[in-house]
Design a protein around this motif. Structure first.
Motif, short mmCIF file in Angstrom:
data_model
loop_
_atom_site.label_atom_id
_atom_site.label_comp_id
_atom_site.label_asym_id
_atom_site.label_seq_id
_atom_site.Cartn_x
_atom_site.Cartn_y
_atom_site.Cartn_z
N ASN A 4 79.71 -15.92 12.31
CA ASN A 4 80.59 -16.35 13.46
C ASN A 4 81.92 -15.91 12.88
N TYR A 5 82.15 -16.03 11.49
CA TYR A 5 83.59 -15.26 11.24
C TYR A 5 83.57 -13.90 11.33
N GLY A 6 82.59 -13.41 10.96
CA GLY A 6 82.50 -11.71 11.13
C GLY A 6 82.79 -11.22 12.60
N ALA A 7 82.06 -11.85 13.54
CA ALA A 7 82.22 -11.48 14.97
C ALA A 7 83.24 -11.87 15.49
N ALA A 8 83.96 -13.20 15.05
CA ALA A 8 85.46 -13.33 15.33
C ALA A 8 86.35 -12.48 15.12
N PHE A 9 86.40 -11.89 13.91
CA PHE A 9 87.23 -11.01 13.19
C PHE A 9 87.19 -9.58 13.86
N ILE A 10 85.80 -9.16 14.16
CA ILE A 10 85.65 -7.85 14.85
C ILE A 10 86.28 -7.84 16.16
N VAL A 11 85.89 -8.95 17.15
CA VAL A 11 86.40 -9.16 18.52
C VAL A 11 87.86 -8.98 18.33
N SER A 12 88.52 -9.80 17.27
CA SER A 12 89.95 -9.97 17.30
C SER A 12 90.62 -8.60 17.04
N LEU A 13 89.95 -7.59 16.12
CA LEU A 13 90.49 -6.70 15.96
C LEU A 13 90.42 -5.56 17.09
N PHE A 14 89.22 -5.53 17.83
CA PHE A 14 89.35 -4.76 19.06
C PHE A 14 90.42 -5.25 20.02
N ALA A 15 90.55 -6.41 20.03
CA ALA A 15 91.62 -7.14 21.11
C ALA A 15 92.90 -6.59 20.57
N PHE A 219 81.61 -0.80 26.78
CA PHE A 219 81.43 0.33 25.62
C PHE A 219 82.08 1.46 25.80
N SER A 220 82.61 2.02 27.24
CA SER A 220 83.40 3.01 27.39
C SER A 220 84.72 2.92 26.60
N VAL A 221 85.42 1.61 26.64
CA VAL A 221 86.57 1.33 26.07
C VAL A 221 86.35 1.14 24.64
N LEU A 222 85.15 0.53 24.17
CA LEU A 222 84.84 0.41 22.84
C LEU A 222 84.89 1.81 22.14
#
Length: 373
Positions: A4-15, A219-222
């Motif tokens: 959960n911590y990893g997923a939250a960090f990655i999502v925040s990074l992309f945001a 996924f195009s944006v990613l």
């Protein structure tokens, strides 16, 4: 918890990356939207609606009864799964996963059979291969037959390979009373009037395609953000990549996330035509994480597992590359097929069905309110 911590960090990074580079996000979102509503939506929607109607009317049960023997011998699958596989060849992914999820929900097939079907019934739309890839991206219509043969041949070999997957704890009951009896039993089990069935088919199909469109845009944006912020360059620097092979890795990186972008980059690169064809076959076989996410979302409401599907995609990619190498080694001349879906026509079809779905939804809501009153 660490997941959960990893997923939250990655999502925040992309945001944060999207906030810092809104113009990149906008351009890539427009690109994904253009693919969805001009090509994907109008090419898949008719097949989705017809599949729903065929299942409700008993047509799939009818032809499934006819093909039951053959499907059991070659693929260890019941007849209705064979009909779904044939329909998926014409409509493209992720229609195979959608039909497998429906059959599993109805109890027509077991979980192992559903996983075999999802692994096997996953191939690109012929219109995309012959029109967009061969005629559009490669500007070489005669290569369409090679790409299609390698891609669909690879899917068939995946089906043969997955014949040996899983131990059959239970077996679906298939009536021996004949195809006509299967047709009548399926129609009686559904029981809906044709008008209600058609409305449900349109609404369900549009809802699924909205989900697919969301994944394509995301996924195009990613992919654009990863490329823009140097993630691709960092990965390439860690690998023994030479300058001559850099276009191969760049296309594979794009195709790993989003199929269309990877195929387009493989076709537009400075690589020779045989290398481009091999690379395109590998990307089409794997399909990209965008399509994987669509399949995972569709089967999430059932007990079908994602792992066998993932293994099948690696196997499909391998088989497609081997078949393409064999085709390129044999000097065979094939006819050129040049099909095209005019983008403006696709856009009009999308708008028409979106309006029809909105009207049907409004009619349903007003009808339900009238019953309550």
């Amino acid at each position: 918890m660490w997941k959960n911590y990893g997923a939250a960090f990655i999502v925040s990074l992309f945001a944060a990356a999207l906030l810092l580079s809104p113009e990149i996000g906008l351009q890539s979102a427009r690109y994904g939207m253009d693919i969805w509503w001009k090509t994907v939506f109008p090419s898949l929607l008719p097949f989705f609606i017809l599949t729903e109607l065929m299942a409700g009317l008993g047509v799939i049960a009818f032809f499934g009864s006819l093909s039951s023997r053959m499907m059991q011998v070659f693929f260890r699958l019941p007849g209705p799964a064979g009909v779904s596989w044939i329909l998926s060849l014409a409509s493209g992914f992720p229609s195979g996963a959608r039909m497998a999820a429906r059959l599993r929900t109805e109890g027509t097939i077991t979980r192992i059979e559903a996983e075999r079907l999802v692994a096997m019934a996953h191939s690109s739309n012929p219109l995309f291969i012959l029109s967009a890839v061969a005629s559009g991206f490669l500007n070489s219509p005669e290569t369409g037959s090679f790409i299609a043969a390698a891609h669909y041949g690879g899917a068939l070999l995946v089906g043969f390979s997955f014949r040996f997957y899983g131990r059959q704890k239970g077996k679906t009951k298939e009536t021996s009373a004949g195809a006509l009896h299967a047709f009548q039993a399926a129609r009686k089990k559904d029981g809906r009037a044709f008008g209600s069935m058609f409305a449900d088919a349109v609404l369900s199909s549009v809802q699924t395609l909205m989900l697919i469109g969301g994944f394509i845009l995301f996924f195009s944006v990613l992919t654009a953000l990863l490329t823009s912020y140097g993630a691709a360059g960092l990965i390439f620097s860690m690998l023994p990549v030479q300058e001559t092979s850099l276009p191969v890795f760049q296309a594979m990186f794009s195709g790993f996330f989003e199929l269309t972008s990877g195929v387009k980059q493989a076709a537009a690169s400075t690589l020779s035509l045989p290398v481009s064809l091999i690379l395109i076959s590998a990307i089409l076989g794997f399909s990209g994480w965008s399509v994987h996410a669509q399949v995972a979302a569709i089967i999430s409401s059932t007990d079908i597992r994602y792992g066998p599907f993932l293994a099948a995609r690696f196997l499909h990619s391998f088989y497609s590359v081997v078949l393409m190498l064999l085709l390129l080694s044999v000097p065979v001349r094939v006819p050129a097929y040049s099909l095209s879906l005019v983008p403006e026509h696709g856009m009009m079809v999308t708008l028409f069905f979106l309006a029809a779905a909105s009207a049907l939804l409004a009619f349903r809501q007003s009808k339900s309110r009238g019953k309550k009153v």
